[in-house]
Design a protein around this motif. Structure first.
Motif, PDB file in Angstrom:
ATOM      1  N   PRO A 293      37.406 -42.178   0.332  1.00 20.10           N
ATOM      2  CA  PRO A 293      36.813 -40.986  -0.148  1.00 20.10           C
ATOM      3  C   PRO A 293      36.367 -40.005   0.891  1.00 20.10           C
ATOM      4  O   PRO A 293      35.761 -40.316   1.705  1.00 20.10           O
ATOM      5  N   GLY A 294      36.656 -38.749   0.517  1.00 16.16           N
ATOM      6  CA  GLY A 294      36.347 -37.925   1.426  1.00 16.16           C
ATOM      7  C   GLY A 294      34.934 -37.371   1.115  1.00 16.16           C
ATOM      8  O   GLY A 294      34.339 -37.591  -0.095  1.00 16.16           O
ATOM      9  N   ARG A 295      34.414 -36.735   1.980  1.00 20.63           N
ATOM     10  CA  ARG A 295      32.877 -36.023   1.703  1.00 20.63           C
ATOM     11  C   ARG A 295      33.121 -34.513   0.897  1.00 20.63           C
ATOM     12  O   ARG A 295      34.211 -33.950   0.977  1.00 20.63           O
ATOM     13  N   PRO A 296      32.123 -34.177   0.373  1.00 15.99           N
ATOM     14  CA  PRO A 296      32.144 -33.008  -0.465  1.00 15.99           C
ATOM     15  C   PRO A 296      32.592 -31.849   0.518  1.00 15.99           C
ATOM     16  O   PRO A 296      32.072 -31.704   1.315  1.00 15.99           O
ATOM     17  N   ALA A 297      33.576 -31.046  -0.082  1.00 10.10           N
ATOM     18  CA  ALA A 297      34.093 -29.886   0.537  1.00 10.10           C
ATOM     19  C   ALA A 297      33.063 -28.872   0.851  1.00 10.10           C
ATOM     20  O   ALA A 297      33.212 -28.265   1.837  1.00 10.10           O
ATOM     21  N   PHE A 298      31.906 -28.770   0.001  1.00  8.17           N
ATOM     22  CA  PHE A 298      31.202 -27.458   0.416  1.00  8.17           C
ATOM     23  C   PHE A 298      30.303 -27.842   1.477  1.00  8.17           C
ATOM     24  O   PHE A 298      29.403 -27.052   1.858  1.00  8.17           O
ATOM     25  N   LEU A 299      29.847 -29.035   1.839  1.00  8.58           N
ATOM     26  CA  LEU A 299      29.379 -29.574   2.865  1.00  8.58           C
ATOM     27  C   LEU A 299      29.925 -29.303   3.871  1.00  8.58           C
ATOM     28  O   LEU A 299      29.184 -29.364   5.186  1.00  8.58           O
ATOM     29  N   LEU A 300      31.036 -29.518   4.172  1.00  8.55           N
ATOM     30  CA  LEU A 300      31.726 -29.526   5.570  1.00  8.55           C
ATOM     31  C   LEU A 300      31.614 -28.245   6.433  1.00  8.55           C
ATOM     32  O   LEU A 300      31.579 -28.655   7.568  1.00  8.55           O
ATOM     33  N   PRO A 301      31.596 -27.085   5.878  1.00  4.55           N
ATOM     34  CA  PRO A 301      31.389 -25.822   6.703  1.00  4.55           C
ATOM     35  C   PRO A 301      30.079 -26.188   7.228  1.00  4.55           C
ATOM     36  O   PRO A 301      29.766 -25.643   8.755  1.00  4.55           O
ATOM     37  N   GLN A 307      26.363 -29.271  13.344  1.00  4.88           N
ATOM     38  CA  GLN A 307      26.367 -30.530  14.289  1.00  4.88           C
ATOM     39  C   GLN A 307      26.529 -29.865  15.715  1.00  4.88           C
ATOM     40  O   GLN A 307      25.997 -30.705  16.635  1.00  4.88           O
ATOM     41  N   ILE A 308      26.556 -28.588  16.061  1.00  2.00           N
ATOM     42  CA  ILE A 308      26.331 -28.188  17.441  1.00  2.00           C
ATOM     43  C   ILE A 308      24.837 -28.368  17.784  1.00  2.00           C
ATOM     44  O   ILE A 308      24.537 -28.643  19.149  1.00  2.00           O
ATOM     45  N   ALA A 309      23.967 -28.518  16.858  1.00  3.69           N
ATOM     46  CA  ALA A 309      22.653 -28.538  17.230  1.00  3.69           C
ATOM     47  C   ALA A 309      22.164 -29.985  17.091  1.00  3.69           C
ATOM     48  O   ALA A 309      21.509 -30.605  17.940  1.00  3.69           O
ATOM     49  N   TYR A 310      22.419 -30.643  15.934  1.00  3.00           N
ATOM     50  CA  TYR A 310      21.635 -31.739  15.673  1.00  3.00           C
ATOM     51  C   TYR A 310      22.362 -33.048  16.253  1.00  3.00           C
ATOM     52  O   TYR A 310      21.908 -34.137  16.630  1.00  3.00           O
ATOM     53  N   VAL A 311      23.627 -32.994  16.674  1.00  2.00           N
ATOM     54  CA  VAL A 311      24.125 -34.048  17.462  1.00  2.00           C
ATOM     55  C   VAL A 311      23.715 -34.287  18.854  1.00  2.00           C
ATOM     56  O   VAL A 311      23.485 -35.369  19.265  1.00  2.00           O
ATOM     57  N   PRO A 312      23.302 -33.221  19.685  1.00  2.00           N
ATOM     58  CA  PRO A 312      22.853 -33.542  21.020  1.00  2.00           C
ATOM     59  C   PRO A 312      21.407 -33.581  20.660  1.00  2.00           C
ATOM     60  O   PRO A 312      20.829 -34.673  21.522  1.00  2.00           O
ATOM     61  N   VAL A 313      20.708 -33.445  19.838  1.00  2.00           N
ATOM     62  CA  VAL A 313      19.491 -33.790  19.667  1.00  2.00           C
ATOM     63  C   VAL A 313      19.084 -35.153  19.482  1.00  2.00           C
ATOM     64  O   VAL A 313      18.492 -36.001  19.818  1.00  2.00           O
ATOM     65  N   TYR A 314      20.112 -35.915  18.491  1.00  2.00           N
ATOM     66  CA  TYR A 314      20.180 -37.240  18.062  1.00  2.00           C
ATOM     67  C   TYR A 314      20.581 -38.025  19.175  1.00  2.00           C
ATOM     68  O   TYR A 314      20.157 -39.098  19.626  1.00  2.00           O
ATOM     69  N   GLY A 315      21.582 -37.212  20.372  1.00  2.00           N
ATOM     70  CA  GLY A 315      21.990 -38.182  21.183  1.00  2.00           C
ATOM     71  C   GLY A 315      20.813 -38.542  22.420  1.00  2.00           C
ATOM     72  O   GLY A 315      20.720 -39.264  22.951  1.00  2.00           O
ATOM     73  N   VAL A 316      19.874 -37.282  22.455  1.00  2.00           N
ATOM     74  CA  VAL A 316      18.796 -37.293  23.401  1.00  2.00           C
ATOM     75  C   VAL A 316      17.650 -38.453  22.696  1.00  2.00           C
ATOM     76  O   VAL A 316      17.276 -39.388  23.510  1.00  2.00           O
ATOM     77  N   LEU A 317      17.644 -38.215  21.535  1.00  2.00           N
ATOM     78  CA  LEU A 317      16.496 -39.291  21.049  1.00  2.00           C
ATOM     79  C   LEU A 317      16.853 -40.660  21.167  1.00  2.00           C
ATOM     80  O   LEU A 317      16.288 -41.601  21.300  1.00  2.00           O
ATOM     81  N   VAL A 341      32.159 -33.489  11.914  1.00  2.00           N
ATOM     82  CA  VAL A 341      33.576 -33.109  11.464  1.00  2.00           C
ATOM     83  C   VAL A 341      34.273 -32.600  12.728  1.00  2.00           C
ATOM     84  O   VAL A 341      33.782 -31.611  13.491  1.00  2.00           O
ATOM     85  N   GLY A 342      35.248 -33.055  12.902  1.00  2.00           N
ATOM     86  CA  GLY A 342      36.355 -32.626  13.842  1.00  2.00           C
ATOM     87  C   GLY A 342      36.909 -31.269  13.634  1.00  2.00           C
ATOM     88  O   GLY A 342      37.412 -31.157  12.494  1.00  2.00           O
ATOM     89  N   PRO A 343      36.924 -30.420  14.455  1.00  2.00           N
ATOM     90  CA  PRO A 343      37.585 -28.938  14.193  1.00  2.00           C
ATOM     91  C   PRO A 343      39.068 -29.192  13.761  1.00  2.00           C
ATOM     92  O   PRO A 343      39.363 -28.358  12.824  1.00  2.00           O
ATOM     93  N   CYS A 344      39.817 -30.213  14.344  1.00  2.00           N
ATOM     94  CA  CYS A 344      41.291 -30.526  14.141  1.00  2.00           C
ATOM     95  C   CYS A 344      41.448 -30.755  12.820  1.00  2.00           C
ATOM     96  O   CYS A 344      42.286 -30.516  11.981  1.00  2.00           O
ATOM     97  N   ALA A 345      40.432 -31.685  12.325  1.00  2.00           N
ATOM     98  CA  ALA A 345      40.581 -32.248  11.068  1.00  2.00           C
ATOM     99  C   ALA A 345      39.743 -31.709   9.984  1.00  2.00           C
ATOM    100  O   ALA A 345      39.822 -32.040   8.855  1.00  2.00           O
ATOM    101  N   PHE A 346      39.301 -30.455  10.235  1.00  2.00           N
ATOM    102  CA  PHE A 346      38.449 -29.741   9.160  1.00  2.00           C
ATOM    103  C   PHE A 346      39.311 -29.490   7.859  1.00  2.00           C
ATOM    104  O   PHE A 346      39.080 -29.667   6.977  1.00  2.00           O
ATOM    105  N   TRP A 347      40.490 -28.931   8.372  1.00  2.00           N
ATOM    106  CA  TRP A 347      41.418 -28.187   7.337  1.00  2.00           C
ATOM    107  C   TRP A 347      41.872 -29.489   6.400  1.00  2.00           C
ATOM    108  O   TRP A 347      42.001 -29.523   5.059  1.00  2.00           O
TER     109      TRP A 347
END
Length: 426
Positions: A293-301, A307-317, A341-347
């Motif tokens: 099952p996929g994730r809701p489409a309206f949340l993907l954008p 994720q540009i912000a929370y992925v590095p923050v989670y990695g540092v923590l 979300v991978g940019p290539c797999a977004f669509w």
């Protein structure tokens, strides 16, 4: 007429005519007489048996001087050979190993050195005292260097090729090891090393469960754990191997470096698990091998931007709180499949189109280093690559490029698909 003339055919002479000694005689080889030099049959001609054609020992002749041996034992009767049925040809599966064979045997315990020389007590106490001063300064210097490299865009000073200058812990003596260093007692060293060895062994076993290890020809996997000499100086490499035997491990190969010892464990090949083939009927959606099952489409954008912000923050923590260590070695792959979300797999995920997912899988497999590729032709693709298409669909696309399901690992379609490159022999 002379006397000679009369002797050889003359009319007079001494006693009249004499017979000519070289006159015609009866020809002993005349017509009808056998010729002793006539052509005889050639014993070496073609077709005749050659007594020297077959090299071999001369036939044994009975020895007239042989005496019976009073101590000779009668030869045991040999059982008649039993005819074995011809083995039937068995079909070879396409995923069978090419050359099966067990891994190399471990070295015996006596091949490992014993306890090393003790360090000077004064030097140990001096290092233990000064390390509380230079260790914080060392860490601060490393943080400043990283800041300079970050702000200078990679054009700042560079360190040596070895990363030893980054490992502050190599020159740090923890309080638990201080007693062992001062006394030099093997019992104290064993009490210090045992919890460290147990912790590293358990971590290696968890990595094996997640797919780590060196794959052998018989599909077994070998896990290795290294111990530097500072952890077992008073116990010796032989003591490390002895402790490892308590947990089912054994000594690895003794390398040329005397300052470390390796232990290893060979895990057998996994049991055969039924998995759908690439050309079997499609798996149902929601099943392990079917589309997830996929994730809701309206949340993907929003996820793609945030994720540009929370992925590095989670990695540092995670690095500060857990030191980057998690129970599962592939923790970040699983976490990324849920929260990134991978940019290539977004669509493909946004549209939910089966054709879009198939194009995305083909793009990933077409890369030279697709997934986590290794030198032996093994690779894997994660759930984020085939989420909407399903693991079985990914196997079907991979089979077109010469990949099969890797038999060295237990299938885990809910996380990843492990592949082995084995093109069909034409």
């Amino acid at each position: 007429m002379t006397e000679r003339q009369g002797q050889y055919g003359g009319a007079g002479g001494n006693g009249g005519p004499q017979p000519y000694p070289y006159g015609q005689q009866a020809n002993p080889y005349g017509q009808g007489a056998p010729n002793p030099y006539a052509q005889q049959p050639n014993p070496y001609a073609q077709g005749a048996p050659n007594p020297y054609a077959q090299p071999g020992p001369y036939p044994q002749q009975p020895n007239p001087y042989a005496q019976p041996n009073p101590y000779a034992q009668p030869a045991p009767a040999q059982p008649a050979p039993v005819a074995q049925p011809a083995p039937q040809a068995r079909p070879v599966a396409p995923t069978a190993p090419a050359v099966p064979g067990p891994p190399a045997a471990a070295l015996p315990a006596d091949r490992y050195p014993g306890p090393g020389p003790r360090r000077n007590r004064a030097a140990v106490l001096l290092q233990f005292t000064l390390q509380w001063i230079y260790a914080p300064l060392w860490i601060a210097a490393l943080a400043a260097l990283f800041a300079i490299l970050l702000w200078s865009g990679g054009g700042g000073p560079s360190g040596p090729d070895s990363d030893a200058w980054l490992k502050v812990n190599r020159t740090f003596i923890p309080p638990r090891r201080l007693k062992a260093e001062l006394t030099g007692s093997p019992e104290d060293w064993e009490r210090y090393l045992t919890p460290i060895l147990e912790r590293r062994v358990r971590a290696a076993e968890v990595k094996h469960a997640a797919g780590d290890g060196e794959v052998c020809d018989d599909l077994s996997r070998v896990m290795l754990v290294k111990f530097p000499v500072r952890l077992y100086r008073g116990l010796g490499a032989a003591g490390v191997v002895r402790l490892a035997g308590r947990y089912g491990w054994e000594g690895g190969s003794a390398g040329p470096d005397p300052d470390r010892v390796w232990i290893r464990r060979v895990f057998p090949a996994p049991a055969a698990v039924s998995a759908p083939g690439p050309h079997d009927p499609p798996a149902a959606p929601g099943t392990p091998w079917g589309p997830r099952p996929g994730r809701p489409a309206f949340l993907l954008p929003f996820m793609l931007v945030l994720q540009i912000a929370y992925v590095p923050v989670y990695g540092v923590l995670s690095l500060l709180l857990f030191q980057g260590r998690h129970p599962q070695p592939d923790y970040w792959d699983r976490w990324g499949a849920r929260w990134a979300v991978g940019p290539c797999a977004f669509w493909a995920e946004f549209s939910g189109s089966a054709a879009a997912w198939e194009r995305h899988i083909r793009r990933v497999l077409a890369r030279p280093n697709s997934g986590h590729a290794t030198r032996d032709g093994r690779s894997r693709i994660n759930l984020a690559t085939y989420r909407g298409a399903g693991a079985q669909r990914a196997l079907r696309i991979a089979a077109e490029k010469g990949y099969v399901l890797d038999p060295a690992y237990t299938p885990e379609p809910e996380a990843c698909v492990r592949l082995l490159y084995r093109p069909q022999q034409g």
